[in-house]
Motif scaffolding. Structure first.
Motif, mmCIF file in Angstrom:
data_model
loop_
_atom_site.group_PDB
_atom_site.id
_atom_site.type_symbol
_atom_site.label_atom_id
_atom_site.label_comp_id
_atom_site.label_asym_id
_atom_site.label_seq_id
_atom_site.Cartn_x
_atom_site.Cartn_y
_atom_site.Cartn_z
ATOM 1 N N THR A 97 -3.731 4.974 12.117
ATOM 2 C CA THR A 97 -4.738 4.001 12.560
ATOM 3 C C THR A 97 -4.365 3.343 13.878
ATOM 4 O O THR A 97 -5.199 3.198 14.778
ATOM 5 C CB THR A 97 -4.941 2.928 11.482
ATOM 6 O OG1 THR A 97 -5.588 3.520 10.347
ATOM 7 C CG2 THR A 97 -5.823 1.800 12.001
ATOM 8 N N GLY A 98 -3.095 2.933 14.021
ATOM 9 C CA GLY A 98 -2.679 2.247 15.241
ATOM 10 C C GLY A 98 -2.876 3.097 16.467
ATOM 11 O O GLY A 98 -3.386 2.627 17.498
ATOM 12 N N CYS A 99 -2.465 4.356 16.379
ATOM 13 C CA CYS A 99 -2.559 5.231 17.552
ATOM 14 C C CYS A 99 -3.984 5.731 17.788
ATOM 15 O O CYS A 99 -4.406 5.878 18.935
ATOM 16 C CB CYS A 99 -1.593 6.404 17.405
ATOM 17 S SG CYS A 99 0.141 5.942 17.656
ATOM 18 N N THR A 100 -4.728 5.982 16.705
ATOM 19 C CA THR A 100 -6.113 6.425 16.922
ATOM 20 C C THR A 100 -6.936 5.325 17.569
ATOM 21 O O THR A 100 -7.867 5.595 18.339
ATOM 22 C CB THR A 100 -6.785 6.861 15.601
ATOM 23 O OG1 THR A 100 -6.688 5.798 14.643
ATOM 24 C CG2 THR A 100 -6.122 8.102 15.039
ATOM 25 N N SER A 101 -6.600 4.065 17.276
ATOM 26 C CA SER A 101 -7.310 2.963 17.919
ATOM 27 C C SER A 101 -6.962 2.864 19.402
ATOM 28 O O SER A 101 -7.643 2.168 20.165
ATOM 29 C CB SER A 101 -6.976 1.634 17.232
ATOM 30 O OG SER A 101 -5.620 1.296 17.406
ATOM 31 N N SER A 102 -5.901 3.563 19.805
ATOM 32 C CA SER A 102 -5.504 3.609 21.219
ATOM 33 C C SER A 102 -5.756 4.990 21.816
ATOM 34 O O SER A 102 -5.022 5.452 22.693
ATOM 35 C CB SER A 102 -4.015 3.238 21.358
ATOM 36 O OG SER A 102 -3.780 1.927 20.917
ATOM 37 N N ALA A 132 1.330 -5.969 6.571
ATOM 38 C CA ALA A 132 1.908 -4.841 5.832
ATOM 39 C C ALA A 132 1.005 -3.617 5.957
ATOM 40 O O ALA A 132 -0.204 -3.726 5.779
ATOM 41 C CB ALA A 132 2.094 -5.215 4.371
ATOM 42 N N PHE A 133 1.605 -2.467 6.257
ATOM 43 C CA PHE A 133 0.803 -1.247 6.389
ATOM 44 C C PHE A 133 1.591 -0.023 5.949
ATOM 45 O O PHE A 133 1.360 1.089 6.408
ATOM 46 C CB PHE A 133 0.306 -1.079 7.830
ATOM 47 C CG PHE A 133 1.386 -1.113 8.885
ATOM 48 C CD1 PHE A 133 1.862 0.056 9.450
ATOM 49 C CD2 PHE A 133 1.921 -2.315 9.324
ATOM 50 C CE1 PHE A 133 2.855 0.037 10.421
ATOM 51 C CE2 PHE A 133 2.907 -2.360 10.296
ATOM 52 C CZ PHE A 133 3.377 -1.166 10.852
ATOM 53 N N MET A 134 2.541 -0.200 5.029
ATOM 54 C CA MET A 134 3.364 0.903 4.546
ATOM 55 C C MET A 134 2.520 1.915 3.772
ATOM 56 O O MET A 134 2.543 3.117 4.066
ATOM 57 C CB MET A 134 4.479 0.381 3.643
ATOM 58 C CG MET A 134 5.456 -0.585 4.277
ATOM 59 S SD MET A 134 4.786 -2.262 4.445
ATOM 60 C CE MET A 134 4.555 -2.743 2.745
ATOM 61 N N ASP A 135 1.775 1.430 2.784
ATOM 62 C CA ASP A 135 0.986 2.324 1.939
ATOM 63 C C ASP A 135 -0.097 3.031 2.751
ATOM 64 O O ASP A 135 -0.362 4.216 2.555
ATOM 65 C CB ASP A 135 0.352 1.542 0.788
ATOM 66 C CG ASP A 135 1.396 1.039 -0.202
ATOM 67 O OD1 ASP A 135 2.571 1.425 -0.076
ATOM 68 O OD2 ASP A 135 1.033 0.246 -1.093
ATOM 69 N N ARG A 136 -0.734 2.278 3.637
ATOM 70 C CA ARG A 136 -1.787 2.876 4.469
ATOM 71 C C ARG A 136 -1.233 4.042 5.281
ATOM 72 O O ARG A 136 -1.851 5.112 5.379
ATOM 73 C CB ARG A 136 -2.372 1.825 5.410
ATOM 74 C CG ARG A 136 -3.591 2.302 6.193
ATOM 75 C CD ARG A 136 -3.909 1.366 7.330
ATOM 76 N NE ARG A 136 -2.949 1.505 8.425
ATOM 77 C CZ ARG A 136 -2.688 0.579 9.330
ATOM 78 N NH1 ARG A 136 -3.285 -0.585 9.251
ATOM 79 N NH2 ARG A 136 -1.822 0.796 10.290
ATOM 80 N N SER A 137 -0.054 3.867 5.871
ATOM 81 C CA SER A 137 0.527 4.918 6.707
ATOM 82 C C SER A 137 0.894 6.148 5.885
ATOM 83 O O SER A 137 0.762 7.283 6.358
ATOM 84 C CB SER A 137 1.763 4.387 7.437
ATOM 85 O OG SER A 137 1.392 3.424 8.398
ATOM 86 N N ILE A 138 1.357 5.935 4.653
ATOM 87 C CA ILE A 138 1.680 7.075 3.786
ATOM 88 C C ILE A 138 0.410 7.844 3.434
ATOM 89 O O ILE A 138 0.373 9.080 3.502
ATOM 90 C CB ILE A 138 2.392 6.595 2.509
ATOM 91 C CG1 ILE A 138 3.798 6.081 2.845
ATOM 92 C CG2 ILE A 138 2.482 7.719 1.475
ATOM 93 C CD1 ILE A 138 4.489 5.366 1.703
ATOM 94 N N LEU A 139 -0.639 7.134 3.068
ATOM 95 C CA LEU A 139 -1.894 7.786 2.703
ATOM 96 C C LEU A 139 -2.518 8.502 3.898
ATOM 97 O O LEU A 139 -3.145 9.547 3.746
ATOM 98 C CB LEU A 139 -2.874 6.761 2.133
ATOM 99 C CG LEU A 139 -2.470 6.137 0.791
ATOM 100 C CD1 LEU A 139 -3.422 5.022 0.414
ATOM 101 C CD2 LEU A 139 -2.440 7.187 -0.311
#
Length: 626
Positions: free
Chosen positions: A43-48, A232-239
């Motif tokens: 998400t972080g990189c796609t937003s950039s 917190a974004f641990m679970d999101r990044s794994i999924l």
């Protein structure tokens, strides 16, 4: 793809695909000119604009007539979020940071065509006097990390099941179905010592055993993907980066406890994770790895997604169960044990994303392998979202027992702008503040609890000497007050009273009696609330009262905020450095600044709104706040 009908067929298929990581890292042996380019698709990189970077790279590769000799792949989060978008080139192992779409042409022409690294896109290592580093394994951010939960994030395409199978994906599930009894699976998880990574740290194997021992009948497996802690974004990044690992783990759990149905409860604010989960579920069903008669056996297991509306309290397991059932997201009394009476009053095994993602690795490598990481009481690794006043922010996975000092000063690269460390908040809004006196505390469930904090889901917020601890407490309490379900009085009413007391303190209207009331009320709420949200909401207050009491006294007795954060306790003053340019007077919304041109101006502190507009617009740094 056609369905895979047996475990042997799955193993043969995986062998033919070959391990994806091996191929990318060792292409030089088979095709010296072949290059694999991985681009972060989190998400972080796609937003950039990382998706645009992928498209531009493919276009430039085609222009350079390099098709067949260079391939671009979408992948998951690399973890180093502050330096994204990230592009990695195999087998050279070159790690480019903060890449923009317009950099694609230079990467292709310089790196791929002329075999010259694009140095301006390399990471500048703060610990090496900002020396440029080519390989991620040479970066302090990665050196002390041990990736188990994040093992394939940033290495495989999360939207391609073949890449997961090529890394032994679903082999653990096949092993369980073909070679292990359900009891043996449970015993292996128990032997591993894996504890829940959602916050409470309950032994996973014990939870599975409890559900497995209930009479045969309808049972459920639930994955808690309702990640609600701020930052917190641990679970999101794994999924987003490795969704198949969670599906595989849930199926293993279903086999172990005798369930044929799983639910992933995920907040609707995670559209990319939802998209990739849908793709993964569809691919796994097509391959015969989910659904009926998995791998030719009589084991059936299906997975559905359930969307949450973003209620923090639904991270609590009984509130989550209520929400799935279509009820109000409120916790149940603890007489309801989900492993005995959970979803629709049936035995339910509920774990969070990070807990589940460890399961296939444990089955494939063994419990003794997992116990090589971490401590006796807390085996394995833990993923943290490292943020705040730290040079290297992002996802960090370290063995349990790693100290806070190692994470902050080695992996995190120290405090930003050369400022002094003040505290680290672990466990999000439910955790506590840890001072420099405890920086050598090993990170495990028992140690963090002993110093008034908690593991939580993995948020780790670093604070420096410019932060006000009272203001931080107020921020977290505003969050928990908003997120309270309102079912029990201590949380519904008590936390509001706590917030009122904190507001009095930050407004300079409190007395010493208010400090006594603050501690007494916080202790009462902690001891009497129904669920973990209410019980843990006072933690930031209790830990800061214990470690930063003098800061509270400054606010109450001196009516000053030492960090200069509490607006009501600030005054803006114009110093002798004033040149009389008049700009501050012109931008002041309260019109409380007076003075003649080329002469020192003055601020009427009684009329001042304390907005800081004058200070931010002063070219001569002549305005200070005290």
């Amino acid at each position: 793809m056609s369905k895979i009908k047996s475990f042997n067929e799955l193993k043969d298929f995986a062998d033919k695909l070959k391990p994806i990581l091996y191929m990318r890292e060792n292409h030089t042996k088979e095709n010296p000119e072949k290059r694999e380019i991985l681009v972060c698709g989190g998400t972080g990189c796609t937003s950039s604009d990382s998706i645009q970077i992928i498209e531009n790279l493919r276009t430039e590769i085609k222009k350079a007539d390099l098709e067949g000799r260079a391939e671009v792949h979408l992948t998951g989060c690399f973890g180093f979020c502050a330096k994204g978008p990230i592009v990695k080139v195999y087998p050279d192992d070159i790690f480019y940071t903060q890449v923009k779409p317009e950099d694609a042409s230079e990467i292709v022409q310089s790196h791929l065509v002329n075999h010259k690294v694009v140095e301006r896109l390399l990471f500048k290592e703060p610990s090496l006097d900002h020396k440029k580093v080519e390989k991620h394994n040479d970066m302090s951010f990665y050196k002390k990390q041990s990736r188990v939960a994040l093992r394939y994030c940033g290495h495989i395409n999360p939207e391609n099941i073949f890449e997961y199978i090529g890394c032994n994906g679903y082999i653990a599930l096949g092993k369980c179905i073909s070679e292990l009894s359900p009891i043996e699976v449970v015993e292996e998880i128990k032997a591993s010592g894996l504890r829940g990574r959602g916050g409470a740290g309950f032994p996973t194997g014990i939870k599975w055993e409890s559900a497995s021992q209930t009479p045969p009948g309808q049972k459920y497996v639930v994955c808690n993907a309702d990640e609600g802690d701020p930052g917190a974004f641990m679970d999101r990044s794994i999924l987003e980066g490795n969704p198949h690992s969670v599906l595989e783990a849930m199926a293993i759990c279903g086999y172990a406890i005798g369930s044929d149905t799983g639910y992933i409860y995920i907040r609707a604010e995670y559209p990319l994770a939802i998209k990739r989960l849908k793709i993964a579920i569809s691919q796994a069903e097509d391959a015969g790895l989910l659904g009926n008669n998995i791998l030719g056996s009589n084991f059936n297991f299906k997975i559905e997604l359930k969307y949450g509306a973003g209620a923090f309290v639904c991270g609590e397991e009984t509130a989550l169960i209520n929400s799935i059932e279509g009820k109000r997201g409120e916790p149940r009394m603890k007489t309801y044990i989900p492993s005995k009476r959970g979803l629709w009053n049936s035995p339910t095994c509920l774990n969070n994303v990070e807990t589940f993602v460890n399961i296939p690795a444990i089955i494939n490598n063994g419990a003794s392998w997992f116990r090589k990481y971490g401590t006796e009481d807390s085996p394995g690794t833990k993923v943290f979202a490292l943020g705040g006043k730290i040079n290297n922010t992002g996802l960090v996975e370290v063995p349990m027992g790693t100290t806070l000092r190692e994470i902050i000063y080695e992996i995190g690269g120290g405090i930003t702008n050369g400022r002094k460390f003040k505290a680290v908040q672990t466990g999000g809004p439910s955790g506590g503040c840890i001072t420099s006196n405890n920086l050598d505390t090993p990170i495990d469930f028992k140690s963090l609890s002993s110093i008034g904090s908690m593991m939580g889901s993995g948020g780790m917020l670093v604070l420096d000497d410019s932060d006000c601890m009272v203001d931080i407490c107020k921020f977290f309490l505003e969050f928990t007050v908003d997120e309270s379900c309102g079912k029990c009085t201590p949380c519904r009413i008590g936390n509001k009273r706590l917030l009122e007391l904190l507001t009095k303190i930050t407004d300079g209207k409190a007395t010493l009696k208010d400090l006594d009331n603050l501690k007494e009320l916080a202790t009462t709420i902690k001891n009497t609330s129904l669920c973990g949200l209410g019980k843990c909401a006072p933690n930031p207050i209790l830990s800061t009262l214990n470690n930063f009491y003098d800061e509270y006294l400054y606010h109450v007795v001196d009516k000053k905020c030492p960090a200069g954060k509490c607006q009501s306790l600030l005054n803006y003053i114009i110093t002798d450095a004033c040149k009389g340019c008049t700009k501050c007077a012109r931008v002041c919304p309260a019109k409380c600044i007076t003075g003649k041109p080329k002469e020192k101006h003055e601020i009427d502190t009684k009329k001042c709104l304390k907005c800081g507009t004058c200070m931010s617009n002063c070219k001569f740094n002549a305005i200070i706040k005290v």
